[in-house]
Design an enzyme around this catalytic site. Sequence first.
Site, PDB file in Angstrom:
ATOM      1  CE  LYS A  80      33.602  14.018 -11.311  1.00 32.01           C
ATOM      2  NZ  LYS A  80      32.129  13.689 -10.493  1.00 32.01           N
ATOM      3  N   GLY A 180      23.141  -2.298  -3.762  1.00 31.98           N
ATOM      4  CA  GLY A 180      24.282  -1.643  -3.045  1.00 31.98           C
ATOM      5  C   GLY A 180      23.665  -0.687  -1.817  1.00 31.98           C
ATOM      6  CB  VAL A 181      22.630  -1.508   1.412  1.00 35.34           C
ATOM      7  CG1 VAL A 181      21.410  -1.992   1.013  1.00 35.34           C
ATOM      8  CG2 VAL A 181      23.548  -2.901   1.941  1.00 35.34           C
ATOM      9  N   GLY A 182      25.378   0.744   0.488  1.00 34.25           N
ATOM     10  CA  GLY A 182      26.475   1.627   1.064  1.00 34.25           C
ATOM     11  C   GLY A 182      26.111   3.120   1.762  1.00 34.25           C
ATOM     12  CB  VAL A 184      23.517   6.425  -1.847  1.00 33.46           C
ATOM     13  CG1 VAL A 184      22.133   6.917  -2.179  1.00 33.46           C
ATOM     14  CG2 VAL A 184      24.358   7.620  -1.945  1.00 33.46           C
ATOM     15  CE1 TYR A 186      21.572   1.663   7.927  1.00 27.98           C
ATOM     16  CE2 TYR A 186      21.653   3.995   7.838  1.00 27.98           C
ATOM     17  CZ  TYR A 186      21.555   2.914   8.415  1.00 27.98           C
ATOM     18  OH  TYR A 186      21.057   2.839   9.727  1.00 27.98           O
TER      19      TYR A 186
HETATM   20  P1  NAD Z   1      29.223   3.225  -1.348  1.00 29.18           P
HETATM   21  O1  NAD Z   1      30.771   2.894  -1.857  1.00 29.18           O
HETATM   22  O2  NAD Z   1      29.398   3.900   0.090  1.00 29.18           O
HETATM   23  O3  NAD Z   1      28.322   2.111  -1.515  1.00 29.18           O
HETATM   24  C1  NAD Z   1      28.355   1.184  -2.642  1.00 29.18           C
HETATM   25  C2  NAD Z   1      27.680   0.065  -1.963  1.00 29.18           C
HETATM   26  O4  NAD Z   1      27.540  -0.820  -3.165  1.00 29.18           O
HETATM   27  C3  NAD Z   1      28.645  -0.597  -1.336  1.00 29.18           C
HETATM   28  O5  NAD Z   1      27.961  -1.168  -0.157  1.00 29.18           O
HETATM   29  C4  NAD Z   1      29.156  -1.906  -2.070  1.00 29.18           C
HETATM   30  O6  NAD Z   1      29.559  -3.117  -1.489  1.00 29.18           O
HETATM   31  C5  NAD Z   1      28.188  -2.277  -3.084  1.00 29.18           C
HETATM   32  N1  NAD Z   1      28.745  -2.923  -4.393  1.00 29.18           N
HETATM   33  C6  NAD Z   1      29.785  -2.452  -4.951  1.00 29.18           C
HETATM   34  N2  NAD Z   1      29.946  -3.083  -6.211  1.00 29.18           N
HETATM   35  C7  NAD Z   1      28.728  -4.056  -6.125  1.00 29.18           C
HETATM   36  C8  NAD Z   1      28.205  -5.045  -7.050  1.00 29.18           C
HETATM   37  N3  NAD Z   1      28.988  -5.320  -8.271  1.00 29.18           N
HETATM   38  N4  NAD Z   1      26.989  -5.476  -6.717  1.00 29.18           N
HETATM   39  C9  NAD Z   1      26.156  -5.129  -5.607  1.00 29.18           C
HETATM   40  N5  NAD Z   1      26.888  -4.200  -4.728  1.00 29.18           N
HETATM   41  C10 NAD Z   1      27.947  -3.667  -5.005  1.00 29.18           C
HETATM   42  O7  NAD Z   1      28.943   4.533  -2.354  1.00 29.18           O
HETATM   43  P2  NAD Z   1      27.738   5.575  -2.333  1.00 29.18           P
HETATM   44  O8  NAD Z   1      28.381   6.673  -1.853  1.00 29.18           O
HETATM   45  O9  NAD Z   1      26.578   4.938  -1.548  1.00 29.18           O
HETATM   46  O10 NAD Z   1      27.296   5.470  -4.013  1.00 29.18           O
HETATM   47  C11 NAD Z   1      26.786   4.559  -4.291  1.00 29.18           C
HETATM   48  C12 NAD Z   1      26.304   4.978  -6.044  1.00 29.18           C
HETATM   49  O11 NAD Z   1      25.681   6.411  -6.100  1.00 29.18           O
HETATM   50  C13 NAD Z   1      27.753   5.313  -6.643  1.00 29.18           C
HETATM   51  O12 NAD Z   1      27.443   5.263  -8.131  1.00 29.18           O
HETATM   52  C14 NAD Z   1      27.896   6.893  -6.664  1.00 29.18           C
HETATM   53  O13 NAD Z   1      28.692   7.674  -7.817  1.00 29.18           O
HETATM   54  C15 NAD Z   1      26.455   7.408  -6.676  1.00 29.18           C
HETATM   55  N6  NAD Z   1      26.150   8.605  -5.996  1.00 29.18           N
HETATM   56  C16 NAD Z   1      26.475   8.952  -4.707  1.00 29.18           C
HETATM   57  C17 NAD Z   1      26.234   9.972  -4.291  1.00 29.18           C
HETATM   58  C18 NAD Z   1      26.521  10.317  -2.674  1.00 29.18           C
HETATM   59  O14 NAD Z   1      25.928  11.326  -2.218  1.00 29.18           O
HETATM   60  N7  NAD Z   1      27.210   9.299  -2.181  1.00 29.18           N
HETATM   61  C19 NAD Z   1      25.728  11.262  -5.057  1.00 29.18           C
HETATM   62  C20 NAD Z   1      25.289  10.977  -6.139  1.00 29.18           C
HETATM   63  C21 NAD Z   1      25.673   9.596  -6.707  1.00 29.18           C
END
Ligand code: NAD
Length: 357
Positions: A80, A180-182, A184, A186
């Site tokens: 990392k 969290g519907v970001g 992942v 979504y």
């Molecule tokens: P993202 O930023 O696209 O989505 C995160 C979502 O969580 C957003 O919609 C945000 O509004 C919401 N959020 C933030 N704080 C919140 C809270 N206190 N309560 C409720 N909702 C909240 O991120 P992502 O890429 O979708 O990743 C989500 C999680 O998965 C993270 O912890 C990330 O480290 C982990 N992750 C992601 C990936 C990937 O491929 N993107 C891979 C492994 C792990």
Amino acid sequence: MSVFAELAELGHEQVVFCRDDSVGLRGIIAIHSTALGPALGGTRLYNYASEKDALHDVLRLSRGMTYKAAVAGLDLGGGKAVIWGDPTTIKSEALFRSFGRFVDSLNGRYITAEDMNTTVEDMNYVHRETEWVTGHSAHTGGSGDPSPVTAWGCFHGIRACLEVVYGSPDVAGRTIAIQGVGAVGYHLARFLSEGGAKLLFNDISERKLARVVEEFGGRVLDDDEYWSAECDVLAPCAIGGVLNARTIGMIRAPIIGGAANNQLANERIDGETIEKAGITYAPDYVINAGGLINVSSELRGTSHEKAMQDAANIFNTVKAVINKAKAAGITTTEASNQLAEERIEAVARLRRFHLNR
Ligand code: NAD
């Protein structure tokens, strides 16, 4: 604790401090283990309170990557990087190109990618200086956004938990609550909806909530309603530290399986509380390995379809972890840590003799 004592405690191989005042770069690259292959892990850009905090974070995160790759069955080690600075002001082409040259100097022992506060565009700059970067744009040969693959792996991990708890992996008719519907969350909602699950959502973004409700139906919950929801699965896909002394007591769902990193506020204490409550918890780093699987596929030059197939195998890994935990009377996190350590030991043993290649 001295730096060497901290490295010894966590078992790191190498730590590289990178400085380039002309671009404001203060970075640390931590290589935890290359026993299984090159150390892979993203670059986090964060305004740490101190140098000590930055070092502590990169050491902890790089060790986590070793376990994640090992349990996912990948030929990758754990690494990392962190860049210490304010993400709103420090970013520039020159900063990331300078960082890329430091990555290049390690000649493939460390491979970087995006992480918190770094993007595909930033990795495109890194890529201008080194080939040892993944997750840059598809048009430069990268695999682009990993989140659909992460969500696909998470979907199959949830199916594995359902099979253990209910005897069938079918999501149809099950109620699954996604926090969290970001990126992942979504795609997870999409896969679950296609499988016939009923959905509940929690997020701090009204805009993102409106989008998923419009596309997949379902109901929105506030934070407390989320943790106490009557449902089959809680899928935390937002932030870390959400499984803690406040939330665990509220949980009525028999399964927790979501993609967010570092869900347990305290790995041992909260892991044991969850286990004693009879809740089946899919360790975050096992169920969210799809992103890493995607990157590994990019490195091997295999297709997106192959990455999706490999991510679906998280079904078997999650089941193996839960079965091991049950048999040994330990938490699922302890079980997955043991599986990772066993694999590292076994594969490292293969390399006792030299092969001329
Ligand atoms: P993202 O930023 O696209 O989505 C995160 C979502 O969580 C957003 O919609 C945000 O509004 C919401 N959020 C933030 N704080 C919140 C809270 N206190 N309560 C409720 N909702 C909240 O991120 P992502 O890429 O979708 O990743 C989500 C999680 O998965 C993270 O912890 C990330 O480290 C982990 N992750 C992601 C990936 C990937 O491929 N993107 C891979 C492994 C792990």
